[in-house]
Design a protein around this motif. Structure first.
Motif, PDB file in Angstrom:
ATOM      1  N   ALA A   1      54.238 100.180   4.544  1.00  0.00           N
ATOM      2  CA  ALA A   1      53.781 101.542   4.825  1.00  0.00           C
ATOM      3  C   ALA A   1      54.914 102.547   4.635  1.00  0.00           C
ATOM      4  O   ALA A   1      54.667 103.735   4.376  1.00  0.00           O
ATOM      5  N   LYS A   2      56.167 102.089   4.738  1.00  0.00           N
ATOM      6  CA  LYS A   2      57.325 102.973   4.557  1.00  0.00           C
ATOM      7  C   LYS A   2      57.434 103.469   3.117  1.00  0.00           C
ATOM      8  O   LYS A   2      58.106 104.465   2.841  1.00  0.00           O
ATOM      9  N   PHE A   3      56.794 102.770   2.176  1.00  0.00           N
ATOM     10  CA  PHE A   3      56.832 103.155   0.763  1.00  0.00           C
ATOM     11  C   PHE A   3      55.601 103.942   0.331  1.00  0.00           C
ATOM     12  O   PHE A   3      55.396 104.168  -0.858  1.00  0.00           O
ATOM     13  N   GLY A   4      54.748 104.314   1.300  1.00  0.00           N
ATOM     14  CA  GLY A   4      53.584 105.130   0.993  1.00  0.00           C
ATOM     15  C   GLY A   4      52.277 104.361   1.073  1.00  0.00           C
ATOM     16  O   GLY A   4      52.265 103.122   1.137  1.00  0.00           O
ATOM     17  N   ASN A   5      51.170 105.089   1.050  1.00  0.00           N
ATOM     18  CA  ASN A   5      49.848 104.483   1.188  1.00  0.00           C
ATOM     19  C   ASN A   5      49.483 103.568   0.024  1.00  0.00           C
ATOM     20  O   ASN A   5      48.794 102.573   0.196  1.00  0.00           O
ATOM     21  N   THR A   6      49.947 103.920  -1.176  1.00  0.00           N
ATOM     22  CA  THR A   6      49.650 103.078  -2.344  1.00  0.00           C
ATOM     23  C   THR A   6      50.318 101.713  -2.200  1.00  0.00           C
ATOM     24  O   THR A   6      49.701 100.673  -2.446  1.00  0.00           O
ATOM     25  N   ALA A   7      51.581 101.712  -1.785  1.00  0.00           N
ATOM     26  CA  ALA A   7      52.311 100.459  -1.586  1.00  0.00           C
ATOM     27  C   ALA A   7      51.677  99.640  -0.472  1.00  0.00           C
ATOM     28  O   ALA A   7      51.547  98.416  -0.583  1.00  0.00           O
ATOM     29  N   LEU A   8      51.268 100.323   0.611  1.00  0.00           N
ATOM     30  CA  LEU A   8      50.620  99.625   1.728  1.00  0.00           C
ATOM     31  C   LEU A   8      49.317  98.971   1.280  1.00  0.00           C
ATOM     32  O   LEU A   8      49.051  97.808   1.598  1.00  0.00           O
ATOM     33  N   ALA A   9      48.513  99.717   0.524  1.00  0.00           N
ATOM     34  CA  ALA A   9      47.236  99.184   0.049  1.00  0.00           C
ATOM     35  C   ALA A   9      47.451  98.018  -0.912  1.00  0.00           C
ATOM     36  O   ALA A   9      46.761  96.997  -0.837  1.00  0.00           O
ATOM     37  N   ALA A  10      48.436  98.154  -1.827  1.00  0.00           N
ATOM     38  CA  ALA A  10      48.724  97.081  -2.791  1.00  0.00           C
ATOM     39  C   ALA A  10      49.226  95.829  -2.084  1.00  0.00           C
ATOM     40  O   ALA A  10      48.818  94.710  -2.412  1.00  0.00           O
ATOM     41  N   GLN A  11      50.117  96.027  -1.107  1.00  0.00           N
ATOM     42  CA  GLN A  11      50.627  94.909  -0.323  1.00  0.00           C
ATOM     43  C   GLN A  11      49.494  94.222   0.433  1.00  0.00           C
ATOM     44  O   GLN A  11      49.433  92.990   0.503  1.00  0.00           O
ATOM     45  N   SER A  12      48.592  95.018   0.984  1.00  0.00           N
ATOM     46  CA  SER A  12      47.457  94.471   1.729  1.00  0.00           C
ATOM     47  C   SER A  12      46.566  93.622   0.839  1.00  0.00           C
ATOM     48  O   SER A  12      46.151  92.527   1.216  1.00  0.00           O
ATOM     49  N   VAL A  13      46.284  94.129  -0.358  1.00  0.00           N
ATOM     50  CA  VAL A  13      45.437  93.390  -1.301  1.00  0.00           C
ATOM     51  C   VAL A  13      46.122  92.082  -1.714  1.00  0.00           C
ATOM     52  O   VAL A  13      45.506  91.011  -1.700  1.00  0.00           O
ATOM     53  N   ALA A  14      47.400  92.158  -2.069  1.00  0.00           N
ATOM     54  CA  ALA A  14      48.139  90.963  -2.494  1.00  0.00           C
ATOM     55  C   ALA A  14      48.246  89.947  -1.362  1.00  0.00           C
ATOM     56  O   ALA A  14      48.069  88.743  -1.570  1.00  0.00           O
ATOM     57  N   ALA A  15      48.534  90.436  -0.149  1.00  0.00           N
ATOM     58  CA  ALA A  15      48.652  89.539   1.009  1.00  0.00           C
ATOM     59  C   ALA A  15      47.314  88.886   1.328  1.00  0.00           C
ATOM     60  O   ALA A  15      47.260  87.704   1.694  1.00  0.00           O
ATOM     61  N   SER A  16      46.234  89.631   1.180  1.00  0.00           N
ATOM     62  CA  SER A  16      44.897  89.074   1.424  1.00  0.00           C
ATOM     63  C   SER A  16      44.583  87.962   0.430  1.00  0.00           C
ATOM     64  O   SER A  16      44.061  86.910   0.802  1.00  0.00           O
ATOM     65  N   LEU A  17      44.919  88.194  -0.829  1.00  0.00           N
ATOM     66  CA  LEU A  17      44.672  87.178  -1.856  1.00  0.00           C
ATOM     67  C   LEU A  17      45.571  85.962  -1.657  1.00  0.00           C
ATOM     68  O   LEU A  17      45.147  84.817  -1.858  1.00  0.00           O
ATOM     69  N   GLN A  18      46.820  86.218  -1.254  1.00  0.00           N
ATOM     70  CA  GLN A  18      47.733  85.099  -0.975  1.00  0.00           C
ATOM     71  C   GLN A  18      47.201  84.264   0.179  1.00  0.00           C
ATOM     72  O   GLN A  18      47.196  83.031   0.118  1.00  0.00           O
ATOM     73  N   SER A  19      46.735  84.927   1.230  1.00  0.00           N
ATOM     74  CA  SER A  19      46.172  84.224   2.386  1.00  0.00           C
ATOM     75  C   SER A  19      44.900  83.479   2.003  1.00  0.00           C
ATOM     76  O   SER A  19      44.639  82.378   2.495  1.00  0.00           O
ATOM     77  N   LEU A  20      44.122  84.088   1.125  1.00  0.00           N
ATOM     78  CA  LEU A  20      42.883  83.465   0.668  1.00  0.00           C
ATOM     79  C   LEU A  20      43.176  82.165  -0.072  1.00  0.00           C
ATOM     80  O   LEU A  20      42.593  81.119   0.223  1.00  0.00           O
TER      81      LEU A  20
END
Length: 479
Positions: free
Chosen positions: A285-304
């Motif tokens: 989130a420190k790098f902005g909303n785009t970075a937070l959203a991208a990290q969230s998507v990647a982390a979700s897929l990694q967890s999946l």
């Protein structure tokens, strides 16, 4: 047995052809056992993979449904799901103690132990749920420490308050799965989720369309309690349930130290990994909303995708624990070799290929924002390489659980993630131009070290000592 095996491997000591024939039969027997175990574990793992993927999809679909509402809503549900997953790891970690205790007890035909451990795990989990529920209820008071955006905090806090009501069903489902798996039933959980997940998807999108953001957690709450009830009804239909007639109320509340001593390092093993990954989402989130959203998507897929090797780890753990209970150290060795050589390599190739070749298509499911999609796809390429180490980490952790050696895995996870991986990732992210990508590179180094150390401890296992410890545990604990 060791002398006999040594003689078979060195037929010259027999001085005749019969010694060579015995060696050949021994090798053929080993191959036959390996083939049989590969078939059995693969079948159980496939069922578990579907189970874990479907279960994980219950919360993942909330990201998809709310992500369509906007980037802020996606950020809110992402932070909330981070908190939920980290907290839920405590319940999952508690239930992993049953991966050791229930299959071992079942192999020893200590059916009363199986039932007692199951009930005790549920009771302890409900006690742990109390502070967690309070943490979620008052999340708005502490989320501000790690997230700057007030709107994201508002959405995340609202989500978590509703998810408090999912805890009973979540606990019952996790413990119920372990009870059934210890009895070689890997299919019931999958079948119940085939009912629950489509119901959840329909409910999720319907409620989000009607009442907005809060419709997603309401759908998850209803689904978790629904499947928790269903699996409990299945659990009481098993022959092990009949043992309740032989138990008095005091037995349910005594001897908790055995379960807790395995549960705590089990929680640490899972929590250390999950929390490290989720910290990255918060820091993004420190790098902005785009970075937070991208990290969230990647982390979700990694967890999946994590669910696939994790399912093999659970199946392997159950299988080895059952053989420990049967006093069959030969099969323990064969299954361990099979898991580390053939299964781990195959799983790496599968996960790595999916992240590299299907990354863009997968990220498109979560978001239509091109900037978020491109950043998430690049992160997935780093995650693809990390799979090489993470797969061996997951399989070795499963074997350690089967042996009742979770403590080793707990210590190694803390060292690898929090002394090496996470600090290195933070340095690379904030002290270089790598930003979000630096998080994953740093964690990858930690995972590599963890995989090497866990695999080492598995390879040097003293199976006879492990089996004797299991006999002592079940002979004098709650039987």
């Amino acid at each position: 047995m060791a002398d006999a095996n040594q003689q078979l491997l060195n037929p010259k000591e027999d001085g005749n052809v019969y010694g060579c024939l015995k060696a050949e039969v021994s090798l053929n027997d080993e191959k036959e056992i390996e083939h049989s175990e590969l078939k059995e574990i693969s079948k159980n793992s496939l069922s578990l993979s579907i189970t874990f993927l479907l279960q994980f999809f219950i919360t993942t679909v909330t990201i998809i449904s709310t992500g369509k509402l906007g980037v802020v809503q996606l950020g809110g549900v992402s932070i909330a799901n981070v908190t939920f997953q980290v907290s839920a790891c405590i319940f999952i970690g508690m239930a992993t103690s049953l991966d050791t205790l229930c299959p071992q007890a079942f192999g020893l035909k200590k059916f009363k132990n199986v039932w007692l451990f199951y009930v005790q795990c549920i009771l302890i989990s409900f006690i742990l749920a109390i502070p967690l529920a309070l943490l979620w209820m008052f999340s708005s008071s502490w989320l501000g420490v790690i997230v700057d955006d007030i709107e994201i905090i508002r959405y995340a806090s609202s989500y978590l308050k509703i998810m408090c009501f999912s805890i009973p069903g979540y606990i019952m489902f996790e413990c119920g799965k372990k009870l059934l798996q210890s009895q070689e039933d890997f299919d019931t959980g999958r079948k119940l989720l085939f009912i629950g997940v489509p119901f959840n998807v329909f409910l999720n999108f319907t409620l989000v369309n009607k009442i907005g953001f809060n419709g997603a957690p309401v759908a998850a709450v209803i689904t978790y309690n629904f499947i928790g009830l269903l699996i409990t009804l299945q659990a009481i239909k098993t022959p092990v349930f009949e043992q309740y007639k032989n138990c008095n109320i005091n037995e349910y509340f005594s001897g908790w130290s055995t379960l807790i001593s395995l549960a705590i390092p089990g929680i640490i093993m899972l929590e250390a990994e999950f929390f490290a990954f989720e910290v990255l989402t918060i820091l993004s989130a420190k790098f902005g909303n785009t970075a937070l959203a991208a990290q969230s998507v990647a982390a979700s897929l990694q967890s999946l995708m994590f669910q696939i090797p994790f399912s093999f780890g659970v199946a392997i753990s159950n299988r080895i624990a059952y053989q420990i209970g049967r006093n069959d150290f030969k099969k323990c060795k064969i299954i361990t070799k099979l898991a580390l050589v053939k299964m781990a390599t195959s799983l790496f190739l599968i996960n790595c290929s999916i992240f590299i070749f299907c990354g863009k298509a997968l990220t498109s499911i979560f978001t239509s924002d091109p900037a978020v999609r491109d950043m998430a796809t690049k992160i997935l390429k780093i995650i693809a390489l990390n799979q090489l180490y993470d797969v061996f980490n997951i399989i070795s952790a499963g074997i350690l659980r089967s042996q009742g050696r979770q403590r080793i895995g707990g210590y190694l996870n803390l060292i690898s993630y929090y002394l090496i991986g996470l600090p290195l990732g933070i340095v690379l992210a904030f002290r270089s131009s790598l930003e979000v990508y630096g998080f994953w590179i740093g964690l990858g180094v930690g995972i590599l070290i963890l995989a090497l150390l866990e695999t080492y401890y598995v390879v040097i296992s003293d199976w006879k000592t492990i089996i004797e410890a299991s006999k002592k545990l079940h002979g004098g604990s709650v039987a």
